[in-house]
Design an enzyme around this catalytic site. Structure first.
Site, short mmCIF file in Angstrom:
data_model
loop_
_atom_site.label_atom_id
_atom_site.label_comp_id
_atom_site.label_asym_id
_atom_site.label_seq_id
_atom_site.Cartn_x
_atom_site.Cartn_y
_atom_site.Cartn_z
N ASP A 1 38.65 37.60 42.72
CA ASP A 1 38.75 36.15 42.59
C ASP A 1 38.91 35.49 43.95
OD1 ASP A 1 38.68 36.41 39.84
OD2 ASP A 1 40.87 36.48 39.67
N TYR A 2 38.66 34.20 43.98
CA TYR A 2 38.80 33.37 45.19
C TYR A 2 40.17 33.60 45.87
CZ TYR A 2 38.54 28.97 47.87
OH TYR A 2 38.50 28.02 48.86
#
Ligand code: URA
Length: 239
Positions: free
Chosen positions: A102-103
């Site tokens: 994820d980011y």
């Protein structure tokens, strides 16, 4: 000399099986001649074309990145946010990440231009072990850790058995640090698992992927994988 479908898969055309289909469908040419048999061997200088488009056969390269926070696991982003390949300045091969973080997740990420290994590693049946360390909200109880280990239902499907270890708890801040080892790679799996037991994740790091860990790599740093490390990854994916 190597088998045509293997060379095509290495070049990222598709999985080896799908490359075999492309060959039997008569869509592949070697040195200008259509090849429909699967036994054909090619060497480095042979020209391979799929649907009349030459296959770019770069040397396979393999990198390990300690992914920083706030970076997209992709090669480009339509909103111009930073992407992990921005960190590989000077690398000419067209590498891409194996799977995604994820980011806001940090840690171990493999990047390569070897389409075949990438597909092998990402295939759910190969069950590569991934170790995450999560900082979660609340003081997590043993009962919840056991639930995570046995499996929790996310999006209607139970997760496979996992291992957990409570690393620390902070009574003042009401947070816990938990190590969790999983074999699957479902979308946002770790966050969803902790959410399912009422302890949302505040920070997440992938500390290991199969035989690879973050030793010696600060956030944003990368290194090339050694030959034996790539071999070990292949073995893990085959087991
Ligand atoms: N699980 C998640 O929830 N996020 C990641 O980035 C990786 C695994």
């Amino acid at each position: 000399m190597e088998r045509l479908q293997k060379v095509m898969a290495h070049a990222g055309v598709d999985s080896r099986r799908k490359c075999e289909t492309l060959i039997t469908q008569g869509r592949v040419k070697v040195n200008g001649k259509v090849v429909t048999e699967l036994g054909v061997q090619v060497n480095q200088s042979d020209l391979i074309e799929v649907d009349n488009i030459p296959v770019d056969r770069e040397e396979p390269v393999y990198f390990l990145l300690n992914k920083p926070r706030n970076m997209i696991t992709a090669v480009s982003d339509d909103k111009s946010r930073p992407v992990v390949t921005d960190l590989f300045f000077g690398v000419e091969q067209r590498i891409y990440p194996v799977g995604r973080l994820d980011y806001d997740t940090t840690g171990v990420l493999i990047l390569t231009n070897d389409g075949e290994l990438s597909q092998l590693l990402m295939h759910p049946k190969h069950e590569i072990e991934k170790v995450y360390v999560a900082k979660v909200k609340g003081l997590i109880q043993r009962k919840m850790l056991r639930q995570l280990e046995k499996g929790v239902v996310i999006e209607g499907k139970k997760t496979a058995p996992a291992h957990t270890k409570l690393l620390s708890s902070n009574v003042e801040k009401q947070t816990s640090i938990v190590q969790i080892t999983i074999h699957e790679g479902r979308n946002r799996q770790v966050k969803k698992m902790f959410e399912a037991v009422g302890h949302p994740v505040q920070k997440l790091t992938r500390e290991a992927y199969g035989n690879l860990n973050l030793n010696g790599l600060s956030s944003g740093e990368w290194r090339e994988l050694k030959h034996f490390e790539v071999q070990q990854l292949r073995e893990l994916a085959k087991d």
